[in-house]
Design a protein around this motif. Structure first.
Motif, PDB file in Angstrom:
ATOM      1  N   GLU A 281       0.831  -1.215   0.000  1.00  0.00           N
ATOM      2  CA  GLU A 281       0.000   0.000   0.000  1.00  0.00           C
ATOM      3  C   GLU A 281       0.860   1.258   0.000  1.00  0.00           C
ATOM      4  O   GLU A 281       0.596   2.210  -0.726  1.00  0.00           O
ATOM      5  CB  GLU A 281      -0.852   0.057   1.274  1.00  0.00           C
ATOM      6  CG  GLU A 281      -2.172  -0.672   1.194  1.00  0.00           C
ATOM      7  CD  GLU A 281      -2.793  -0.834   2.582  1.00  0.00           C
ATOM      8  OE1 GLU A 281      -3.516  -1.823   2.770  1.00  0.00           O
ATOM      9  OE2 GLU A 281      -2.532   0.016   3.474  1.00  0.00           O
ATOM     10  N   HIS A 282       1.895   1.251   0.859  1.00  0.00           N
ATOM     11  CA  HIS A 282       2.798   2.400   0.947  1.00  0.00           C
ATOM     12  C   HIS A 282       3.475   2.638  -0.401  1.00  0.00           C
ATOM     13  O   HIS A 282       3.570   3.773  -0.881  1.00  0.00           O
ATOM     14  CB  HIS A 282       3.825   2.138   2.061  1.00  0.00           C
ATOM     15  CG  HIS A 282       4.736   3.278   2.337  1.00  0.00           C
ATOM     16  ND1 HIS A 282       5.925   3.134   3.018  1.00  0.00           N
ATOM     17  CD2 HIS A 282       4.657   4.607   2.017  1.00  0.00           C
ATOM     18  CE1 HIS A 282       6.520   4.314   3.100  1.00  0.00           C
ATOM     19  NE2 HIS A 282       5.772   5.218   2.507  1.00  0.00           N
TER      20      HIS A 282
ATOM     21  N   ILE B  86       7.379   7.610  -6.806  1.00  0.00           N
ATOM     22  CA  ILE B  86       8.588   7.772  -6.000  1.00  0.00           C
ATOM     23  C   ILE B  86       8.814   6.480  -5.203  1.00  0.00           C
ATOM     24  O   ILE B  86       7.860   5.780  -4.887  1.00  0.00           O
ATOM     25  CB  ILE B  86       8.415   9.019  -5.093  1.00  0.00           C
ATOM     26  CG1 ILE B  86       8.618  10.269  -5.961  1.00  0.00           C
ATOM     27  CG2 ILE B  86       9.353   9.006  -3.889  1.00  0.00           C
ATOM     28  CD1 ILE B  86       8.267  11.534  -5.288  1.00  0.00           C
ATOM     29  N   GLU B  87      10.046   6.173  -4.892  1.00  0.00           N
ATOM     30  CA  GLU B  87      10.329   4.996  -4.065  1.00  0.00           C
ATOM     31  C   GLU B  87       9.826   5.231  -2.646  1.00  0.00           C
ATOM     32  O   GLU B  87      10.122   6.262  -2.051  1.00  0.00           O
ATOM     33  CB  GLU B  87      11.842   4.709  -4.015  1.00  0.00           C
ATOM     34  CG  GLU B  87      12.375   4.055  -5.267  1.00  0.00           C
ATOM     35  CD  GLU B  87      13.766   3.443  -5.079  1.00  0.00           C
ATOM     36  OE1 GLU B  87      14.288   3.403  -3.940  1.00  0.00           O
ATOM     37  OE2 GLU B  87      14.332   3.005  -6.089  1.00  0.00           O
ATOM     38  N   ALA B  88       9.090   4.267  -2.115  1.00  0.00           N
ATOM     39  CA  ALA B  88       8.668   4.302  -0.711  1.00  0.00           C
ATOM     40  C   ALA B  88       9.717   3.549   0.110  1.00  0.00           C
ATOM     41  O   ALA B  88      10.349   2.627  -0.403  1.00  0.00           O
ATOM     42  CB  ALA B  88       7.312   3.618  -0.564  1.00  0.00           C
TER      43      ALA B  88
ATOM     44  N   ILE C   2       7.307   0.748  10.193  1.00  0.00           N
ATOM     45  CA  ILE C   2       7.455   2.192  10.375  1.00  0.00           C
ATOM     46  C   ILE C   2       7.675   2.795   8.986  1.00  0.00           C
ATOM     47  O   ILE C   2       8.709   2.575   8.360  1.00  0.00           O
ATOM     48  CB  ILE C   2       8.657   2.537  11.281  1.00  0.00           C
ATOM     49  CG1 ILE C   2       8.538   1.813  12.628  1.00  0.00           C
ATOM     50  CG2 ILE C   2       8.755   4.052  11.479  1.00  0.00           C
ATOM     51  CD1 ILE C   2       9.770   1.977  13.519  1.00  0.00           C
ATOM     52  N   LYS C   3       6.673   3.518   8.508  1.00  0.00           N
ATOM     53  CA  LYS C   3       6.802   4.171   7.197  1.00  0.00           C
ATOM     54  C   LYS C   3       7.693   5.392   7.348  1.00  0.00           C
ATOM     55  O   LYS C   3       7.517   6.174   8.279  1.00  0.00           O
ATOM     56  CB  LYS C   3       5.427   4.583   6.671  1.00  0.00           C
ATOM     57  CG  LYS C   3       4.553   3.385   6.354  1.00  0.00           C
ATOM     58  CD  LYS C   3       3.141   3.803   5.962  1.00  0.00           C
ATOM     59  CE  LYS C   3       2.284   2.549   5.811  1.00  0.00           C
ATOM     60  NZ  LYS C   3       0.866   2.872   5.605  1.00  0.00           N
TER      61      LYS C   3
ATOM     62  N   ILE D  84      14.479  -5.536   2.206  1.00  0.00           N
ATOM     63  CA  ILE D  84      13.261  -5.980   1.530  1.00  0.00           C
ATOM     64  C   ILE D  84      12.942  -5.027   0.384  1.00  0.00           C
ATOM     65  O   ILE D  84      13.000  -3.806   0.549  1.00  0.00           O
ATOM     66  CB  ILE D  84      12.090  -6.029   2.533  1.00  0.00           C
ATOM     67  CG1 ILE D  84      12.350  -7.176   3.523  1.00  0.00           C
ATOM     68  CG2 ILE D  84      10.745  -6.212   1.828  1.00  0.00           C
ATOM     69  CD1 ILE D  84      11.414  -7.208   4.686  1.00  0.00           C
ATOM     70  N   ILE D  85      12.630  -5.599  -0.761  1.00  0.00           N
ATOM     71  CA  ILE D  85      12.277  -4.777  -1.919  1.00  0.00           C
ATOM     72  C   ILE D  85      10.927  -5.233  -2.453  1.00  0.00           C
ATOM     73  O   ILE D  85      10.701  -6.428  -2.666  1.00  0.00           O
ATOM     74  CB  ILE D  85      13.348  -4.883  -3.027  1.00  0.00           C
ATOM     75  CG1 ILE D  85      14.698  -4.410  -2.479  1.00  0.00           C
ATOM     76  CG2 ILE D  85      12.940  -4.040  -4.243  1.00  0.00           C
ATOM     77  CD1 ILE D  85      15.851  -4.608  -3.440  1.00  0.00           C
ATOM     78  N   TYR D  86      10.038  -4.268  -2.617  1.00  0.00           N
ATOM     79  CA  TYR D  86       8.728  -4.538  -3.204  1.00  0.00           C
ATOM     80  C   TYR D  86       8.678  -3.885  -4.572  1.00  0.00           C
ATOM     81  O   TYR D  86       8.904  -2.675  -4.706  1.00  0.00           O
ATOM     82  CB  TYR D  86       7.617  -3.960  -2.309  1.00  0.00           C
ATOM     83  CG  TYR D  86       6.261  -4.073  -2.957  1.00  0.00           C
ATOM     84  CD1 TYR D  86       5.588  -5.293  -2.977  1.00  0.00           C
ATOM     85  CD2 TYR D  86       5.670  -2.983  -3.585  1.00  0.00           C
ATOM     86  CE1 TYR D  86       4.365  -5.415  -3.610  1.00  0.00           C
ATOM     87  CE2 TYR D  86       4.445  -3.093  -4.215  1.00  0.00           C
ATOM     88  CZ  TYR D  86       3.794  -4.322  -4.226  1.00  0.00           C
ATOM     89  OH  TYR D  86       2.591  -4.433  -4.859  1.00  0.00           O
ATOM     90  N   SER D  87       8.412  -4.690  -5.597  1.00  0.00           N
ATOM     91  CA  SER D  87       8.278  -4.156  -6.949  1.00  0.00           C
ATOM     92  C   SER D  87       6.818  -3.820  -7.214  1.00  0.00           C
ATOM     93  O   SER D  87       5.954  -4.710  -7.172  1.00  0.00           O
ATOM     94  CB  SER D  87       8.771  -5.179  -7.973  1.00  0.00           C
ATOM     95  OG  SER D  87       8.342  -4.793  -9.265  1.00  0.00           O
TER      96      SER D  87
END
Ligand SMILES: [Zn+2]
Length: 130
Positions: A14-15, A22-24, A39-40, A102-105
């Motif tokens: 979601e973030h 932009i990269e979150a 923690i965002k 951790i990387i989310y694509s």
């Protein structure tokens, strides 16, 4: 292996989608390889290719984790347009052998976790959703 509650994986996604293009980025707190909270963080680079943390937010994140008897066990960030793998820049900036990366694509709706050793060799870490 790292155990991450499904709800937290959803929050990372979601973030990433919210901050797209932009990269979150952010931290996961926990202990003994088990994640308990997210923690965002603000990407102060405001870039779609790299990220930097705000030092004050970083300090607050460490404090928050400690107040729960935990530590920051993983850093996450998103790749808006590229697959979930460590880029050259990600490897260059990864310096903590105890940290999980951790990387989310967003493009592939895919999440992967990595660790590095002192010679900067990258290994994939299995994510166990709990
Ligand atoms: Zn990256």
């Amino acid at each position: 292996m790292i155990s991450i509650p499904k709800k937290i994986i959803e929050k990372i996604a979601e973030h990433a989608k919210r901050d797209y293009p932009i990269e979150a980025c952010g931290y996961l707190t926990g202990k003994d390889g088990v994640v308990s909270d997210i923690i965002k963080m603000t990407n102060t680079d405001k870039s779609n290719e790299h990220f930097s943390f705000d030092p004050n937010e970083q300090f607050q994140a460490v404090k928050y984790a400690r107040s729960r008897g935990e530590s920051l066990i993983a850093v996450y960030h998103s790749h808006p347009e590229t697959p979930a793998r460590m880029s050259k820049e990600d490897i260059r900036l990864a310096n903590d052998v105890n940290m999980k990366y951790i990387i989310y694509s967003v493009k592939d709706d895919d999440i992967k976790c990595f660790s590095i050793d002192k010679d900067k060799n990258v290994s994939e870490v299995k994510i166990a959703p709990v």
